[in-house]
Design an enzyme around this catalytic site. Structure first.
Site, short mmCIF file in Angstrom:
data_model
loop_
_atom_site.label_atom_id
_atom_site.label_comp_id
_atom_site.label_asym_id
_atom_site.label_seq_id
_atom_site.Cartn_x
_atom_site.Cartn_y
_atom_site.Cartn_z
CG HIS A 1 9.57 -20.07 -59.00
ND1 HIS A 1 9.18 -20.98 -58.05
CD2 HIS A 1 10.85 -19.75 -58.71
CE1 HIS A 1 10.19 -21.20 -57.22
NE2 HIS A 1 11.21 -20.44 -57.61
NE ARG B 1 13.06 -15.22 -53.47
CZ ARG B 1 13.24 -15.97 -52.39
NH1 ARG B 1 12.28 -16.17 -51.56
NH2 ARG B 1 14.40 -16.54 -52.18
CE LYS C 1 16.15 -26.02 -53.53
NZ LYS C 1 15.32 -24.84 -53.44
CB SER D 1 10.40 -23.26 -53.12
OG SER D 1 10.16 -22.89 -54.45
#
Length: 171
Positions: free
Chosen positions: A22, A96, A47, A134
Site C-alpha cells: 500500500h 496486484r 468485510k 492485508s
C-alpha cells in the site's frame, strides 16, 4: 510538482492493516500528483476490520510521516462523494493480481457511472509486493508468523500484541 492548478488524487481503501505494498502505491502516486488524500473507509461493507479506524489512520500517518503532499482522512460515504469533498478528480488504485483487476474493474465502472468526472488510475504493484495483502498478513500473524517484512513496524508490533506467538487472538 508545480502547476497552475494543483492536482489532487485520492487513494481509498480499508488499510486493515496498511502493508508495504500500500505504501509503495501511495508514494508512487504522490510522485505523480500534487496532493494525495489517503482515504480510510471507516466500516467497509464487504468485510469486518481487525483494527479500529483510529489504529489504521495512526499506522498510515506514522508510516507516511515526512511526506509533505500526503494526508490521511477517514470517510464513511461513497468513495465518489469523498473524492468530491477532497477536490479530487482522480482515484488511484493498486493492482496486484488478476483477482484485484476483476474487482477494481467492476468498481471502476460503477464509480464512472455515478461520477463520470472521476477518473480511476490503476498502478501495478511492485513485484516485491505483488503477493502481499492485508488479509494475508493477518492470516500469517494469526498463526504466529513474523509479518515485519510486509508491514510498517507499528503494524508488526500491533499484530504481535493481538495474535501473540501462539496464534491465539489476545485482545
Amino acid at each position: 510538482m508545480s502547476s497552475k492548478h494543483p492536482i489532487t488524487a485520492i487513494c481509498p481503501g480499508s488499510y486493515d492493516p496498511v502493508t508495504n505494498g500500500h505504501l509503495d502505491i501511495i508514494h508512487r502516486a504522490a510522485a505523480v500528483f500534487d496532493h494525495i488524500v489517503v482515504g480510510v473507509i471507516v466500516e467497509p461493507h464487504h468485510k469486518q476490520t481487525t483494527f479500529t479506524v483510529e489504529e489504521r489512520i495512526a499506522f498510515l500517518e506514522e508510516a507516511l510521516d515526512g511526506a509533505e503532499n500526503i494526508v490521511v482522512e477517514a470517510f464513511s460515504d461513497l468513495v465518489v462523494e469523498f473524492a468530491k469533498r477532497c477536490g479530487a478528480r482522480t482515484m488511484v488504485k493498486g493492482l496486484r493480481a488478476i483477482s484485484d483487476f476483476e474487482w477494481e474493474f467492476q468498481m471502476g465502472h460503477l464509480n464512472r457511472t455515478i461520477a463520470p468526472e472521476l477518473e480511476t488510475v490503476y498502478v501495478m504493484a511492485d513485484p516485491n509486493y505483488s503477493f502481499v495483502s492485508s488479509s494475508g498478513v493477518k492470516e500469517l500473524a494469526s498463526f504466529g508468523g513474523d509479518v515485519s517484512e510486509f508491514v510498517p513496524p507499528a503494524v508488526a508490533k500491533r499484530c504481535h500484541e493481538i495474535f501473540g506467538n501462539d496464534g491465539a487472538r489476545e485482545d
